[in-house]
Design a protein around this motif. Structure first.
Motif, PDB file in Angstrom:
ATOM      1  N   THR A  39       0.831  -1.198   0.000  1.00 25.03           N
ATOM      2  CA  THR A  39       0.000   0.000   0.000  1.00 25.03           C
ATOM      3  C   THR A  39       0.868   1.252   0.000  1.00 25.03           C
ATOM      4  OG1 THR A  39      -1.780  -1.132   1.181  1.00 25.03           O
ATOM      5  CG2 THR A  39      -1.777   1.279   1.263  1.00 25.03           C
ATOM      6  N   GLU A  40       0.524   2.199  -0.850  1.00 28.42           N
ATOM      7  CA  GLU A  40       1.247   3.464  -0.880  1.00 28.42           C
ATOM      8  C   GLU A  40       0.772   4.356   0.256  1.00 28.42           C
ATOM      9  OE1 GLU A  40      -1.061   6.536  -3.670  1.00 28.42           O
ATOM     10  OE2 GLU A  40      -0.096   4.936  -4.809  1.00 28.42           O
ATOM     11  N   LEU A  41       1.673   5.176   0.742  1.00 24.87           N
ATOM     12  CA  LEU A  41       1.378   6.091   1.843  1.00 24.87           C
ATOM     13  C   LEU A  41       1.719   7.501   1.415  1.00 24.87           C
ATOM     14  CD1 LEU A  41       2.972   3.945   4.692  1.00 24.87           C
ATOM     15  CD2 LEU A  41       0.544   4.098   4.108  1.00 24.87           C
ATOM     16  N   ARG A  42       0.888   8.449   1.829  1.00 25.30           N
ATOM     17  CA  ARG A  42       1.066   9.844   1.418  1.00 25.30           C
ATOM     18  C   ARG A  42       1.142  10.748   2.633  1.00 25.30           C
ATOM     19  NH1 ARG A  42      -4.371   9.203  -1.991  1.00 25.30           N
ATOM     20  NH2 ARG A  42      -3.734   7.469  -3.341  1.00 25.30           N
ATOM     21  N   SER A  43       1.648  11.918   2.408  1.00 28.71           N
ATOM     22  CA  SER A  43       1.717  12.916   3.467  1.00 28.71           C
ATOM     23  C   SER A  43       0.326  13.143   4.054  1.00 28.71           C
ATOM     24  CB  SER A  43       2.265  14.226   2.896  1.00 28.71           C
ATOM     25  OG  SER A  43       2.380  15.194   3.901  1.00 28.71           O
ATOM     26  N   GLY A  44       0.225  13.124   5.379  1.00 30.46           N
ATOM     27  CA  GLY A  44      -1.057  13.325   6.047  1.00 30.46           C
ATOM     28  C   GLY A  44      -1.768  12.046   6.438  1.00 30.46           C
ATOM     29  N   ASP A  45      -1.290  10.889   5.966  1.00 26.12           N
ATOM     30  CA  ASP A  45      -1.914   9.615   6.322  1.00 26.12           C
ATOM     31  C   ASP A  45      -1.648   9.261   7.782  1.00 26.12           C
ATOM     32  OD1 ASP A  45      -2.785   9.337   3.749  1.00 26.12           O
ATOM     33  OD2 ASP A  45      -1.359   7.780   3.181  1.00 26.12           O
ATOM     34  N   LEU A  46      -2.560   8.471   8.366  1.00 32.03           N
ATOM     35  CA  LEU A  46      -2.385   7.917   9.704  1.00 32.03           C
ATOM     36  C   LEU A  46      -2.357   6.398   9.603  1.00 32.03           C
ATOM     37  CD1 LEU A  46      -4.965  10.076  11.729  1.00 32.03           C
ATOM     38  CD2 LEU A  46      -2.486  10.423  11.564  1.00 32.03           C
ATOM     39  N   SER A  66      10.428   1.529  10.956  1.00 32.57           N
ATOM     40  CA  SER A  66       9.406   0.714  11.609  1.00 32.57           C
ATOM     41  C   SER A  66       8.315   1.599  12.183  1.00 32.57           C
ATOM     42  CB  SER A  66      10.034  -0.124  12.719  1.00 32.57           C
ATOM     43  OG  SER A  66      10.973  -1.037  12.184  1.00 32.57           O
ATOM     44  N   VAL A  67       7.111   1.038  12.274  1.00 31.37           N
ATOM     45  CA  VAL A  67       5.950   1.734  12.825  1.00 31.37           C
ATOM     46  C   VAL A  67       5.624   1.118  14.181  1.00 31.37           C
ATOM     47  CG1 VAL A  67       3.562   2.437  12.419  1.00 31.37           C
ATOM     48  CG2 VAL A  67       5.107   2.084  10.473  1.00 31.37           C
ATOM     49  N   THR A  68       5.422   1.941  15.195  1.00 36.02           N
ATOM     50  CA  THR A  68       5.119   1.444  16.534  1.00 36.02           C
ATOM     51  C   THR A  68       3.778   0.733  16.547  1.00 36.02           C
ATOM     52  OG1 THR A  68       6.346   3.300  17.479  1.00 36.02           O
ATOM     53  CG2 THR A  68       4.887   2.076  18.967  1.00 36.02           C
ATOM     54  N   ALA A  69       3.771  -0.493  17.067  1.00 33.51           N
ATOM     55  CA  ALA A  69       2.539  -1.280  17.109  1.00 33.51           C
ATOM     56  C   ALA A  69       1.608  -0.754  18.198  1.00 33.51           C
ATOM     57  CB  ALA A  69       2.856  -2.751  17.369  1.00 33.51           C
ATOM     58  N   GLY A  70       0.303  -0.880  17.961  1.00 32.42           N
ATOM     59  CA  GLY A  70      -0.690  -0.569  18.975  1.00 32.42           C
ATOM     60  C   GLY A  70      -1.025   0.893  19.149  1.00 32.42           C
ATOM     61  N   VAL A  71      -0.406   1.762  18.358  1.00 35.15           N
ATOM     62  CA  VAL A  71      -0.702   3.198  18.455  1.00 35.15           C
ATOM     63  C   VAL A  71      -0.908   3.757  17.052  1.00 35.15           C
ATOM     64  CG1 VAL A  71       0.617   3.508  20.587  1.00 35.15           C
ATOM     65  CG2 VAL A  71       1.737   3.884  18.389  1.00 35.15           C
ATOM     66  N   THR A  72      -1.569   4.918  16.983  1.00 33.53           N
ATOM     67  CA  THR A  72      -1.769   5.613  15.709  1.00 33.53           C
ATOM     68  C   THR A  72      -0.633   6.589  15.480  1.00 33.53           C
ATOM     69  OG1 THR A  72      -4.170   5.415  15.906  1.00 33.53           O
ATOM     70  CG2 THR A  72      -3.321   7.086  14.395  1.00 33.53           C
ATOM     71  N   THR A  73      -0.007   6.511  14.318  1.00 33.99           N
ATOM     72  CA  THR A  73       1.145   7.358  14.001  1.00 33.99           C
ATOM     73  C   THR A  73       0.949   8.010  12.644  1.00 33.99           C
ATOM     74  OG1 THR A  73       2.565   5.792  15.190  1.00 33.99           O
ATOM     75  CG2 THR A  73       3.660   7.463  13.852  1.00 33.99           C
ATOM     76  N   GLY A  74       1.227   9.293  12.558  1.00 34.19           N
ATOM     77  CA  GLY A  74       1.166   9.989  11.280  1.00 34.19           C
ATOM     78  C   GLY A  74       2.355   9.628  10.420  1.00 34.19           C
ATOM     79  N   ILE A  75       2.131   9.474   9.129  1.00 32.65           N
ATOM     80  CA  ILE A  75       3.214   9.089   8.234  1.00 32.65           C
ATOM     81  C   ILE A  75       4.325  10.141   8.237  1.00 32.65           C
ATOM     82  CG2 ILE A  75       2.144  10.085   6.172  1.00 32.65           C
ATOM     83  CD1 ILE A  75       4.284   6.878   6.360  1.00 32.65           C
ATOM     84  N   ASN A  76       3.969  11.395   8.502  1.00 31.92           N
ATOM     85  CA  ASN A  76       5.003  12.437   8.537  1.00 31.92           C
ATOM     86  C   ASN A  76       5.927  12.294   9.737  1.00 31.92           C
ATOM     87  OD1 ASN A  76       3.861  13.460   6.236  1.00 31.92           O
ATOM     88  ND2 ASN A  76       2.866  15.196   7.220  1.00 31.92           N
ATOM     89  N   GLN A  77       5.489  11.535  10.763  1.00 31.52           N
ATOM     90  CA  GLN A  77       6.360  11.231  11.899  1.00 31.52           C
ATOM     91  C   GLN A  77       7.262  10.042  11.600  1.00 31.52           C
ATOM     92  OE1 GLN A  77       2.541  11.391  14.539  1.00 31.52           O
ATOM     93  NE2 GLN A  77       4.280  11.462  15.942  1.00 31.52           N
ATOM     94  N   ILE A  78       6.866   9.220  10.644  1.00 35.48           N
ATOM     95  CA  ILE A  78       7.627   8.023  10.298  1.00 35.48           C
ATOM     96  C   ILE A  78       8.667   8.332   9.241  1.00 35.48           C
ATOM     97  CG2 ILE A  78       7.452   5.668   9.384  1.00 35.48           C
ATOM     98  CD1 ILE A  78       4.458   5.765  10.325  1.00 35.48           C
ATOM     99  N   CYS A  79       8.254   9.035   8.201  1.00 36.17           N
ATOM    100  CA  CYS A  79       9.121   9.341   7.060  1.00 36.17           C
ATOM    101  C   CYS A  79       9.259  10.851   6.906  1.00 36.17           C
ATOM    102  CB  CYS A  79       8.529   8.776   5.774  1.00 36.17           C
ATOM    103  SG  CYS A  79       8.365   6.980   5.723  1.00 36.17           S
TER     104      CYS A  79
END
Length: 343
Positions: A39-46, A66-79
């Protein structure tokens, strides 16, 4: 499809390359839904992985995070946020061509990284010999080839030798003439020239490309990520070459859909039809409904451009219905505008 919607599909920022369990995605103006690898991910996604689920994202900068399991994270915090690029050039308006015309397939309407590009054109079926010319400021390279030397499976190709070097920033054009008095210049489509990318931009892209190659991810994701990297920088010819060069078992739904988008970007609707159709066929066994909608919309545009207007509009409406079903209001709005234009 409108230029903005095609560009959005081509210019995916990041992509899920590993997911060991349930993962939900929320796009802007949409609701949460389950997603899978690819799945593609874009700026602003959760992103919201379930507890204990391992998720890895290949970011646009070529690094895996990596994405932290069990929590909601914004893609801008990941990449890191996506860079601004020139990849959203207007779609080249397709012009009628026939199988006896040696119309240009590549490079056309593109920038290039390589000084020795592969020159590809349609096999004009009754021609025995081809005169191939590359012209630009101060450069006029010409060579003649026989069908047996360069043609196979409907495509003719030869590598430009670089004996007369291409220069960055100079606009070049590929011209092919046949011994049957047909020429690629019969294709009246505008804007089909090509240029070498500037060296500073080339270095930046090559750093990211090397980083992608070094990542421990399946080959199908590497090829797709490289193609998207090139597409984002208007290196359309090389993006297409990567996707065309993948083994069939390495091609996934987004690869076929992207290949269709890229061919349509440069006005080659005949070449776009097969990849779009394959993407639609493969989505029957996946959860990639966004890719299904995008491929249906692309194939709708292909049909419309080829004169099958009713079928084209019908497929665009099918794509719109899929986006409506999953609450993607932005894409629904884009398709509504496009359908209004076609009425």
């Amino acid at each position: 499809m409108s230029g903005s919607l095609l560009s959005k599909q081509v210019l995916a920022a990041h992509r899920i390359v590993e997911a060991t369990g349930k993962v939900e995605l929320k796009r802007q103006n949409s609701s949460y839904r389950p997603v899978s690898e690819g799945t593609e991910l874009r700026s602003g996604d959760l992103l919201k992985p379930a507890s204990g689920v391992r998720v890895k994202v290949l970011c646009e900068d070529g690094k895996i995070r990596s994405v932290t399991a069990g929590v909601t994270t914004g893609i801008n915090q990941i990449c890191p946020p996506p860079r601004t690029r020139n990849g959203s050039r207007p779609i080249v308006k397709a012009r009628p061509v026939d199988r006896y015309m040696p119309y240009i397939i590549s490079p056309r309407a593109t920038r290039l990284l390589t000084y020795t590009p592969t020159l590809r054109w349609n096999d004009a079926t009754d021609a025995s010999r081809f005169t191939v010319t590359v012209r630009g400021r101060g450069l006029n390279w010409t060579q003649e080839f026989s069908r047996e030397q360069v043609c196979q499976d409907g495509i003719c190709k030869v590598v430009y030798p670089g004996s007369q070097p291409l220069q960055p920033g100079v606009s070049y054009k590929l011209i092919v003439e046949t011994d049957t008095n047909r020429a690629s210049t019969e294709d009246s489509t505008g804007g089909l020239g090509f240029k070498l990318i500037e060296s500073d931009q080339a270095r930046e892209i090559q750093v990211i490309a090397e980083r992608i190659q070094q990542q421990d991810v399946p080959d199908q994701f590497k090829g797709l990520a490289l193609a998207e990297l090139y597409a984002k920088s208007d290196l359309t010819a090389e993006a297409i070459e990567i996707l065309e060069g993948q083994e069939n078992d390495q091609k996934i739904v987004p690869s076929y859909r992207l290949l269709g988008d890229l061919y349509r970007r440069i006005g080659l609707v005949l070449e776009a039809e097969g990849p779009y159709s394959k993407a639609i066929e493969l989505t029957t066994a996946t959860q990639h409904w966004e890719e299904l909608a995008a491929a249906k919309a692309g194939l709708g545009e292909v049909n419309y451009a080829r004169g099958n207007r009713q079928e084209g509009v019908s497929m665009l409406e099918e794509a719109k219905a899929i986006y409506e079903q999953f609450g993607d209001r932005e894409q629904v709005g884009e398709l509504e505008k496009r359908l209004e234009q076609l009425k």
